[in-house]
Design an enzyme around this catalytic site. Structure first.
Site, PDB file in Angstrom:
ATOM      1  CE1 TYR A 298      -2.946  -3.143   1.567  1.00 37.93           C
ATOM      2  CE2 TYR A 298      -4.447  -1.320   1.157  1.00 37.93           C
ATOM      3  CZ  TYR A 298      -4.226  -2.660   1.396  1.00 37.93           C
ATOM      4  OH  TYR A 298      -5.297  -3.519   1.456  1.00 37.93           O
TER       5      TYR A 298
ATOM      6  CG  HIS B  32     -16.573 -10.978  -1.450  1.00 34.09           C
ATOM      7  ND1 HIS B  32     -16.180  -9.869  -0.738  1.00 34.09           N
ATOM      8  CD2 HIS B  32     -15.431 -11.676  -1.685  1.00 34.09           C
ATOM      9  CE1 HIS B  32     -14.877  -9.901  -0.551  1.00 34.09           C
ATOM     10  NE2 HIS B  32     -14.387 -10.989  -1.117  1.00 34.09           N
ATOM     11  CD  GLU B  33     -14.993 -14.979  -3.385  1.00 34.25           C
ATOM     12  OE1 GLU B  33     -14.037 -14.670  -4.131  1.00 34.25           O
ATOM     13  OE2 GLU B  33     -14.905 -14.908  -2.148  1.00 34.25           O
TER      14      GLU B  33
ATOM     15  CG  HIS C  55     -12.334 -10.948  -5.655  1.00 32.97           C
ATOM     16  ND1 HIS C  55     -11.543  -9.911  -5.235  1.00 32.97           N
ATOM     17  CD2 HIS C  55     -12.718 -11.588  -4.516  1.00 32.97           C
ATOM     18  CE1 HIS C  55     -11.455  -9.928  -3.905  1.00 32.97           C
ATOM     19  NE2 HIS C  55     -12.168 -10.940  -3.450  1.00 32.97           N
TER      20      HIS C  55
ATOM     21  CD  GLU D  29     -10.658  -9.279  -0.645  1.00 37.38           C
ATOM     22  OE1 GLU D  29     -11.809  -9.734  -0.556  1.00 37.38           O
ATOM     23  OE2 GLU D  29      -9.715  -9.917  -1.160  1.00 37.38           O
TER      24      GLU D  29
ATOM     25  CG  HIS E  91      -8.277 -14.994   5.601  1.00 39.01           C
ATOM     26  ND1 HIS E  91      -9.430 -15.659   5.959  1.00 39.01           N
ATOM     27  CD2 HIS E  91      -8.610 -14.252   4.522  1.00 39.01           C
ATOM     28  CE1 HIS E  91     -10.407 -15.323   5.142  1.00 39.01           C
ATOM     29  NE2 HIS E  91      -9.944 -14.472   4.247  1.00 39.01           N
TER      30      HIS E  91
HETATM   31  O1  X8Z Z   1     -12.392 -14.210   2.881  1.00 39.39           O
HETATM   32  C1  X8Z Z   1     -13.304 -13.517   2.454  1.00 39.39           C
HETATM   33  C2  X8Z Z   1     -13.829 -13.716   1.048  1.00 39.39           C
HETATM   34  C3  X8Z Z   1     -12.809 -14.327   0.161  1.00 39.39           C
HETATM   35  S1  X8Z Z   1     -11.807 -13.213  -0.670  1.00 39.39           S
HETATM   36  C4  X8Z Z   1     -15.015 -14.650   1.087  1.00 39.39           C
HETATM   37  N1  X8Z Z   1     -13.884 -12.611   3.268  1.00 39.39           N
HETATM   38  C5  X8Z Z   1     -13.443 -12.423   4.647  1.00 39.39           C
HETATM   39  C6  X8Z Z   1     -13.696 -13.638   5.503  1.00 39.39           C
HETATM   40  O2  X8Z Z   1     -14.473 -14.506   5.116  1.00 39.39           O
HETATM   41  O3  X8Z Z   1     -13.149 -13.718   6.614  1.00 39.39           O
HETATM   42  C7  X8Z Z   1     -14.937 -11.691   2.897  1.00 39.39           C
HETATM   43  C8  X8Z Z   1     -15.145 -10.806   4.063  1.00 39.39           C
HETATM   44  C9  X8Z Z   1     -14.227 -11.254   5.160  1.00 39.39           C
HETATM   45 ZN    ZN Z   2     -12.464 -11.478  -1.470  1.00 37.59          ZN
END
Ligand code: X8Z
Ligand code: ZN
Length: 616
Positions: free
Chosen positions: A233, A385-386, A389, A415, A516
């Protein structure tokens, strides 16, 4: 999980490269007889062009091979099978050997020393390539190789895990559904514990990965892996932490009200007389307490029954129709042929990644999504959401944007797009237009706003507090191995006001249950920033483009809205993200719009919480 967002370079590395000014001199036109031959100054722009052309072609080729192998590793996980992991490791090693090669790094630095003579677009590409090099410098090829192997193994463990509840195998979709619906607190605790059982299996791998990730980027001068990710960033680690802490502060008064409200309401719901000071994690309708919206059902606006009836495939198609209505194209046929959109059939002999992601396979038209869509509100939003992307990928994969800059303005923007569409797709006028709810039925606006706050506002202390602080400690402060879980729960208490249902010692590793932490490391603040950005974009769209109340919009069919979003997407990373926001919304990055959106809820919550004990 985000896949393959390839970032841009930092000020830190730029300075380390110590660019020396040198201007290109073009020989003046001469009329007199040619003097003795002068040494010709190199034309740096031409040199950079030649290098970038060759580099980008090879980069794109190796990138596509790596994506293809990773795709297989994430959609076809068989216990004990080594064929996939071997192929993925080899493809990633080839990619690493190229992007991190000493020759490439040397040439990139050399060209960047002549920054002043290059075009802005060339500089951006070279910086991106150097940033990518820091993720796999071949001066420490052995470390990079071990990291690739460790990452592949961690993915297999993470998505090959067999969750069990009441003696039976369950999916994470099953666990999520149970946490949304189960009313018995004892059973809830068992479900929650079942969802955390994976943690210990990931501990050794995660600790190993921390060291390997730190070591890789340190070879090119970054202090630690968190700093490396923040530098994407153009910010230092400290600057990023200051920013996310500020966002958290700004939303804290609202969160405090929501927290108090939830403690009392949930105690009532579960028949517990003594209202606890902190929320037991197992009381919340989400494995990490990051989204509490399932707590509230708004009469006349409950989507679950209608979505269950319409089914999973309808949801994906509907999301596509929404984007198309704004002027985006239909998805390529290959999207439907090659994606993995739905849960595996019962009795499948393999597993797949259970977290939603979107993939830009070849940095061109091969786009895919990996999901496990079921007909319910959560997947309805995630599908939007997807596709955000996916449409971002398709929009910047144009001849104007060099391969190396086919990324979001920053990761947070990537995002934000789809989450914005997810929010828009749940507002009443939109749903009524679609015939999903009855336009004439009275619906409670306060309850609607409350439900939204339990989704978007509740997320902030998790994303900008717990996740970001924990990863900052983990990577930059080298959090000791015997304090990993203690730190996690200390942060959960401080930021979310959440405590575990029973003591969680170091034999557990609850942070690792968040995918994550394993496969999208040190970047979770992207999502906190994305929520802030999405409310800024939504505020602008509602007020300036649609002239509608931000709480009750209908984007459907608005080509102007589509244009606005596509204009942000089209340049990819070839434009500075701060300038994009300023140009498009007139504002700098700020939680103002988000706070303002939920402002009408404050009076209601204060009223509800009158006489209640606040504990945060
Ligand atoms: O991981 C995601 C997306 C995939 S890029 C579904 N999100 C975060 C999560 O699930 O923890 C979207 C919002 C928060
Ligand atoms: Zn995402």
């Amino acid at each position: 999980m985000k896949k393959y967002f390839l970032p841009t370079l930092t000020a830190a590395v730029l300075t380390a490269c110590a660019p020396t000014a040198q201007t290109t001199t073009t020989a003046p036109a001469t009329t007199a007889p040619e003097p003795a031959a002068q040494p010709v100054a190199p034309n740096w722009q031409q040199q950079a062009d030649a290098f970038l052309k060759e580099y980008s072609t090879e980069y794109q080729r190796l990138y596509a091979q790596s994506s293809e192998a990773e795709w297989r590793s994430n959609t076809h996980i068989v216990a004990g099978d080594t064929a996939n992991s071997g192929a993925t490791a080899r493809a990633n090693e080839r990619m690493a050997a190229f992007t991190g090669s000493a020759a490439n790094i040397q040439r990139l630095r050399e060209l960047l020393e002549h920054k002043q003579d290059l075009t802005e677009l060339q500089v951006k590409q070279l910086q991106t390539a150097l940033y990518n090099a820091a993720n796999s410098p071949q001066t420490i090829a052995d470390v990079v190789k071990r990291r690739i192997k460790a990452e592949t193994q961690q993915t297999e463990k993470l998505y090959g895990f067999d969750y069990k509840y009441q003696g039976k195998s369950v999916t994470t979709n099953d666990l999520d559904e149970l946490l949304r619906k189960e009313k018995n607190p004892l059973k809830r605790q068992q479900i929650w514990e079942a969802s955390k059982a994976i943690g210990p299996t990931l501990k050794e791998g995660l600790l190993n990965l921390r060291d390997l990730r730190n070591q890789t980027v340190q070879a090119l001068g970054y202090p630690d892996y968190f700093s490396y990710q923040a530098s994407d960033y153009g910010m230092s680690r400290e600057e990023m932490m200051t920013l996310v802490r500020k966002i958290n502060e700004e939303l804290r008064p609202l969160y405090r009200e929501l927290h108090t409200y939830a403690r009392y309401e949930l105690a009532k719901k579960y028949g517990v007389k003594q209202v606890p000071d902190y929320l037991p994690a197992s009381w919340l309708p989400n494995r990490w307490g990051q989204d509490w919206s399932a707590m509230v059902e708004v009469k006349g606006l409950n989507l679950d029954p209608v979505l269950a009836k319409k089914g999973a495939e309808w949801q994906v198609k509907q999301a596509e129709r929404f984007y198309q209505s704004l002027g985006f194209p239909a998805l390529p046929t290959s999207f439907y042929e090659k994606s993995s959109l739905y849960p595996l059939p019962k009795g499948a002999t393999y597993k797949k990644n259970n977290h939603a992601s979107a993939w830009h396979m070849d940095l061109n038209q091969d786009v895919r999504s990996l999901m496990s869509v079921e007909g319910n509100t959560e997947w309805y939003e995630t599908t939007h959401h997807e596709l955000g992307h996916i449409y971002y990928y398709l929009t910047y994969a144009n001849p104007e944007v060099p391969v190396l800059l086919r990324q979001g303005a920053n990761r947070g923007y990537h995002e934000a797009m789809g989450s914005l569409m997810g929010l828009a797709a749940t507002q009443k006028p939109f749903l009524a237009g679609l015939g999903l709810v009855d336009a004439k039925s009275q619906t409670d606006q306060t309850q609607t706003l409350l439900k939204e706050a339990l989704n978007y506002a509740v997320f902030i202390p998790f994303a900008s507090g717990v996740m970001s602080e924990w990863e900052n400690s983990f990577y930059a402060d080298k959090l000791p191995a015997d304090q990993l879980n203690a730190r996690w729960w200390a942060l959960a208490k401080q930021y979310q006001g959440i405590v575990p249902p029973t003591t969680r010692g170091e034999q557990y590793l609850d942070p690792a249950t968040k995918t994550h932490i394993n496969d999208d490391p040190a970047q979770y603040y992207d999502y906190a920033l994305s929520y802030v950005i999405l409310f800024q974009l939504h505020d602008h769209i509602a007020k300036k483009i649609l002239k509608q109340d931000p709480h009750a919009t209908n984007y459907y069919g608005s080509k102007e809205v589509g244009q606005f979003l596509a204009d942000i997407m089209r340049p990819g990373a070839s434009k500075d993200w701060r300038m994009v926001l300023k140009e498009k919304t007139g504002e700098d990055l700020s939680a103002r719009a988000m706070v303002e959106y939920f402002e009408p809820l404050m009076a209601y919550l204060k009223q509800q919480n009158k006489g209640r004990k606040y504990t945060m």
